[in-house]
Motif scaffolding. Structure first.
Motif, PDB file in Angstrom:
ATOM      1  N   GLY A 103      51.685  85.175  43.586  1.00  0.00           N
ATOM      2  CA  GLY A 103      52.776  85.754  42.835  1.00  0.00           C
ATOM      3  C   GLY A 103      54.032  85.671  43.664  1.00  0.00           C
ATOM      4  O   GLY A 103      54.036  85.095  44.766  1.00  0.00           O
ATOM      5  N   SER A 104      55.109  86.283  43.212  1.00  0.00           N
ATOM      6  CA  SER A 104      56.361  86.189  43.952  1.00  0.00           C
ATOM      7  C   SER A 104      56.316  86.922  45.283  1.00  0.00           C
ATOM      8  O   SER A 104      57.010  86.546  46.236  1.00  0.00           O
ATOM      9  N   HIS A 105      55.480  87.968  45.355  1.00  0.00           N
ATOM     10  CA  HIS A 105      55.390  88.734  46.602  1.00  0.00           C
ATOM     11  C   HIS A 105      53.947  89.060  46.963  1.00  0.00           C
ATOM     12  O   HIS A 105      53.716  90.015  47.705  1.00  0.00           O
ATOM     13  N   HIS A 106      53.003  88.317  46.447  1.00  0.00           N
ATOM     14  CA  HIS A 106      51.610  88.628  46.784  1.00  0.00           C
ATOM     15  C   HIS A 106      50.742  87.369  46.740  1.00  0.00           C
ATOM     16  O   HIS A 106      51.104  86.364  46.133  1.00  0.00           O
ATOM     17  N   ILE A 107      49.615  87.476  47.415  1.00  0.00           N
ATOM     18  CA  ILE A 107      48.551  86.472  47.361  1.00  0.00           C
ATOM     19  C   ILE A 107      47.260  87.210  47.063  1.00  0.00           C
ATOM     20  O   ILE A 107      46.953  88.222  47.704  1.00  0.00           O
ATOM     21  N   ARG A 108      46.511  86.709  46.094  1.00  0.00           N
ATOM     22  CA  ARG A 108      45.211  87.284  45.761  1.00  0.00           C
ATOM     23  C   ARG A 108      44.124  86.399  46.375  1.00  0.00           C
ATOM     24  O   ARG A 108      44.125  85.180  46.194  1.00  0.00           O
ATOM     25  N   TYR A 109      43.186  87.027  47.102  1.00  0.00           N
ATOM     26  CA  TYR A 109      42.052  86.328  47.710  1.00  0.00           C
ATOM     27  C   TYR A 109      40.810  86.699  46.906  1.00  0.00           C
ATOM     28  O   TYR A 109      40.407  87.865  46.880  1.00  0.00           O
ATOM     29  N   ILE A 110      40.218  85.710  46.268  1.00  0.00           N
ATOM     30  CA  ILE A 110      39.192  85.941  45.257  1.00  0.00           C
ATOM     31  C   ILE A 110      37.824  85.569  45.815  1.00  0.00           C
ATOM     32  O   ILE A 110      37.594  84.428  46.236  1.00  0.00           O
ATOM     33  N   GLY A 111      36.917  86.534  45.821  1.00  0.00           N
ATOM     34  CA  GLY A 111      35.548  86.285  46.226  1.00  0.00           C
ATOM     35  C   GLY A 111      34.601  86.454  45.061  1.00  0.00           C
ATOM     36  O   GLY A 111      35.014  86.787  43.947  1.00  0.00           O
ATOM     37  N   PRO A 112      33.302  86.249  45.282  1.00  0.00           N
ATOM     38  CA  PRO A 112      32.326  86.339  44.191  1.00  0.00           C
ATOM     39  C   PRO A 112      32.278  87.712  43.529  1.00  0.00           C
ATOM     40  O   PRO A 112      32.071  87.813  42.320  1.00  0.00           O
ATOM     41  N   ASN A 113      32.459  88.777  44.329  1.00  0.00           N
ATOM     42  CA  ASN A 113      32.306  90.126  43.775  1.00  0.00           C
ATOM     43  C   ASN A 113      33.494  91.034  44.033  1.00  0.00           C
ATOM     44  O   ASN A 113      33.440  92.221  43.694  1.00  0.00           O
ATOM     45  N   LEU A 114      34.541  90.519  44.644  1.00  0.00           N
ATOM     46  CA  LEU A 114      35.665  91.361  45.017  1.00  0.00           C
ATOM     47  C   LEU A 114      36.923  90.513  45.124  1.00  0.00           C
ATOM     48  O   LEU A 114      36.860  89.346  45.529  1.00  0.00           O
ATOM     49  N   VAL A 115      38.032  91.101  44.765  1.00  0.00           N
ATOM     50  CA  VAL A 115      39.341  90.477  44.936  1.00  0.00           C
ATOM     51  C   VAL A 115      40.202  91.421  45.764  1.00  0.00           C
ATOM     52  O   VAL A 115      40.253  92.624  45.484  1.00  0.00           O
ATOM     53  N   VAL A 116      40.834  90.894  46.802  1.00  0.00           N
ATOM     54  CA  VAL A 116      41.787  91.687  47.573  1.00  0.00           C
ATOM     55  C   VAL A 116      43.155  91.043  47.447  1.00  0.00           C
ATOM     56  O   VAL A 116      43.276  89.827  47.272  1.00  0.00           O
ATOM     57  N   ARG A 117      44.170  91.871  47.546  1.00  0.00           N
ATOM     58  CA  ARG A 117      45.537  91.408  47.336  1.00  0.00           C
ATOM     59  C   ARG A 117      46.379  91.706  48.568  1.00  0.00           C
ATOM     60  O   ARG A 117      46.376  92.829  49.072  1.00  0.00           O
ATOM     61  N   LEU A 118      47.100  90.689  49.021  1.00  0.00           N
ATOM     62  CA  LEU A 118      48.100  90.856  50.069  1.00  0.00           C
ATOM     63  C   LEU A 118      49.457  90.972  49.402  1.00  0.00           C
ATOM     64  O   LEU A 118      49.898  90.063  48.696  1.00  0.00           O
ATOM     65  N   THR A 119      50.113  92.102  49.634  1.00  0.00           N
ATOM     66  CA  THR A 119      51.481  92.291  49.166  1.00  0.00           C
ATOM     67  C   THR A 119      52.386  92.306  50.387  1.00  0.00           C
ATOM     68  O   THR A 119      52.117  93.025  51.363  1.00  0.00           O
ATOM     69  N   THR A 120      53.456  91.514  50.359  1.00  0.00           N
ATOM     70  CA  THR A 120      54.263  91.366  51.559  1.00  0.00           C
ATOM     71  C   THR A 120      55.707  91.017  51.217  1.00  0.00           C
ATOM     72  O   THR A 120      55.995  90.471  50.135  1.00  0.00           O
ATOM     73  N   ASN A 121      56.604  91.325  52.145  1.00  0.00           N
ATOM     74  CA  ASN A 121      57.983  90.857  52.043  1.00  0.00           C
ATOM     75  C   ASN A 121      58.234  89.658  52.946  1.00  0.00           C
ATOM     76  O   ASN A 121      59.374  89.196  53.072  1.00  0.00           O
ATOM     77  N   ALA A 122      57.180  89.141  53.576  1.00  0.00           N
ATOM     78  CA  ALA A 122      57.285  87.878  54.308  1.00  0.00           C
ATOM     79  C   ALA A 122      57.386  86.731  53.308  1.00  0.00           C
ATOM     80  O   ALA A 122      56.949  86.869  52.155  1.00  0.00           O
TER      81      ALA A 122
END
Length: 603
Positions: free
Chosen positions: A144-163
């Motif tokens: 997304g414009s300010h995030h990256i989603r890391y998708i696994g088989p059973n879980l998704v985690v999201r990095l939100t950043t201003n970098a």
């Protein structure tokens, strides 16, 4: 090469281990016993994860030449400073949010990293590569414009950043001109301003931990060591259920190339007792209140009141052990195990551990829910199991896998179960039940004194009618089985000094077991020895010994399970609650009293 020079951050929901260069080398999601999405600690050249360059979270300073690392005073907030060859420097602040919000604790599945320039024109590179299924599967990613989603088989985690998202996604170096925030957590949109949110989380988390520390009843001496140990012990509580894990990691070997690699991310009832006993001594009672609910849940589900030595942090009984070849292990020393087959073992001391942990609830007036007749009646069936099993063979507290004996320590813990039930019954005015449990305690004690004592050896031995020694018998006086000045206890300590001591260390035993002869010292045994010396009046000797063992802590004040007796290098799972509890217990016993110490400090 990986070492255990690591910092621990956490919030009693998740945790992360971070190395001196700011790399997250171990972190499990969505909880302590979950999938290690960052697992480079157990990755080595040539294994599946290392060959794919995955399983880590790095904030790299280009041309870095040195680093510094410390905890923010009296908190679980870790600060790492990196310096480059051009005069540039950055500071990384790592924490997991934990604070009161809307009348309850806010402790999300979230790791916050804040990075700011300190000097010069530093260039950094951010590399985030989570994996799944113990290194078997790489993450899919969406942006997304300010995030990256890391998708696994059973879980998704999201990095939100201003970098810059492009720089993070493509791992490109960029100049760090201003503070950036990296918030890794649930796959949820952040509705508020990122920097303001991070600032609020940071200040509230710092205040939470400092307030928590302010309520600790610490000794005058070794305050910093005790505070760091207390925070580490608290971080090993999975607060959602009240379970207390033995350590954050799996498969850090007890010694090099020994396959003594175990998964410690579960709740041993014995270990939990030692942690609770320690935190109670510091005046921290909420962990006991949480654990009481966990323990009552697992005992209610136990078939015929037969307790396992270890359970999952959600209370599940089945911890079937598996190995994963996708990770080569710490420094390539596999296997990597998940689960722990000790759950099928008979360890008869567990009944004493359960009752001793709960006994505080009947006598500590600070608790919201204190022990009553109903709770006492829930404990009595565990006492009956102790009576039935005290003289039966078991695997013992050291969890021998292929042979059983009637372990003296297990019998003493069964005695302790009956002894504490008798005291509880007296406290509740249940005279008949008090007499009943005193009778059983006296019977068990007479058997132990007859069958556990070896007259020619002048010591209590590891097993009834045995010859070998066991460091757990250093706890005889602490458990109240015999007074510290009893000649039989004094003689047992002397025998342990002769046979189990190697330099500054006490081995748990020295005979060969299922995996050969032990090569490293189990650290808590040395703390037990120091406590025994103190109880016997050898206090100055104990103080000197304690100072030498404290020097083994890593630069951040943390200990693992074991240590090399020649080099002092730390081995075994990390951070080990047994070891951290040992620091606190020894400091409390050895420290000068506050008034005495203050007066002595005056000119």
């Amino acid at each position: 090469m990986h070492t255990l020079n690591l910092g621990l951050v956490g919030n009693c929901s998740i945790s992360a281990l971070i190395d001196p260069l700011g790399e997250v080398v171990w972190s499990c999601f969505p909880r302590f016993d979950g999938d290690p999405i960052f697992c480079s600690l157990l990755s080595h050249d040539g294994d599946a994860v290392a060959s794919r360059q995955q399983g880590f979270y790095r904030i790299e300073l280009v041309d870095c030449v040195r680093s510094e690392q410390h905890y923010l005073e009296n908190t679980a907030v870790l600060v790492t400073r990196l310096f480059d060859t051009h005069g540039g420097a950055i500071e990384i602040t790592d924490f997991c949010p934990r604070f009161l919000q809307f009348g309850r604790l806010f402790r999300p599945m979230m790791l916050v990293r804040m990075v700011k320039p300190l000097a010069g024109s530093p260039r950094i590179r951010i590399r985030i590569r989570p994996v799944w299924d113990y290194g078997a599967t790489d993450s899919e990613r969406t942006y997304g414009s300010h995030h990256i989603r890391y998708i696994g088989p059973n879980l998704v985690v999201r990095l939100t950043t201003n970098a810059p998202i492009t720089a993070v996604a493509e791992e490109l170096p960029f100049f760090l001109n201003d503070r950036i925030v990296l918030l890794l957590g649930p796959d949820e949109s952040l509705q508020d301003d990122l920097r303001e949110t991070a600032n609020r989380f940071y200040h509230n988390t710092v205040e939470y931990w400092r307030d928590w520390v302010r309520h600790l009843a610490i000794p005058f001496e070794w305050q910093e060591a005790v505070i760091r140990a207390a925070i580490a012990l608290k971080l090993n509580e999975f607060e959602d259920t009240g379970a207390i894990i033995a350590a954050m990691t799996t498969s850090i070997p007890e010694a090099p190339n020994t396959v003594r690699n175990w998964d410690y991310r579960y709740c041993w009832l014995r270990d939990a007792y030692f942690v609770l006993n320690t935190l109670n001594r510091l005046g921290q009672t909420t962990t006991l209140e949480h654990y009481l609910g966990y323990l009552l849940s697992v005992t209610a589900n136990a078939h015929h009141h037969e307790l396992q030595p270890v359970y999952g942090i959600d209370g599940r009984a089945d911890l079937t052990e598996r190995t994963f070849d996708t990770l080569s292990g710490y420094r390539g020393m596999g296997p990597v195990r998940v689960g722990n087959q000790a759950f099928v073992q008979r360890q008869n001391d567990v009944y004493g551990a359960a009752i001793l942990a709960v006994a505080h609830a009947f006598f500590d007036k600070r608790l919201r829910r204190r022990g009553d007749v109903a709770l006492f009646e829930q404990l009595e069936p565990l006492g009956e199991r102790a009576v039935a099993l005290y003289d039966q063979p078991d695997a013992g507290l050291w969890e021998l896998r292929n042979h059983q004996r009637v372990h003296t320590f297990s019998a003493i813990m069964c005695w302790a179960a009956c002894n504490r039930l008798a005291h509880i019954a007296t406290h509740l005015g249940r005279t008949e039940r008090a007499a009943y449990w005193h009778h059983h305690a006296d019977t068990i004690k007479s058997v132990i004194l007859r069958r556990g004592w070896n007259e020619p050896k002048q010591a209590f031995t590891a097993a009834f009618e045995g010859e070998s020694l066991d460091a757990s018998l250093l706890l005889i006086a602490e458990l109240g089985f015999l007074p510290a000045d009893d000649p039989r206890f004094v003689a047992t300590v002397a025998a342990i000094e002769r046979e189990l001591r190697r330099g500054d260390f006490i081995f748990r035993y020295t005979e060969a077991d299922d995996f050969g002869t032990p090569q490293t010292a189990f650290l808590v045994c040395t703390f037990w020895y120091i406590n025994a010396l103190t109880a016997m009046g050898r206090k100055e000797e104990a103080r000197a010994h304690f100072e030498r063992i404290l020097a083994l802590r890593n630069p951040l004040g943390l200990l693992s399970e074991d240590a090399d007796t020649e080099t002092g290098e730390l081995w075994g799972n990390f951070v080990q609650t047994y070891s951290m509890a040992g620091i606190v217990q020894c400091a409390i016993r050895l420290s000068k009293h506050w008034d005495q110490a203050i007066c002595e400090s005056c000119p």
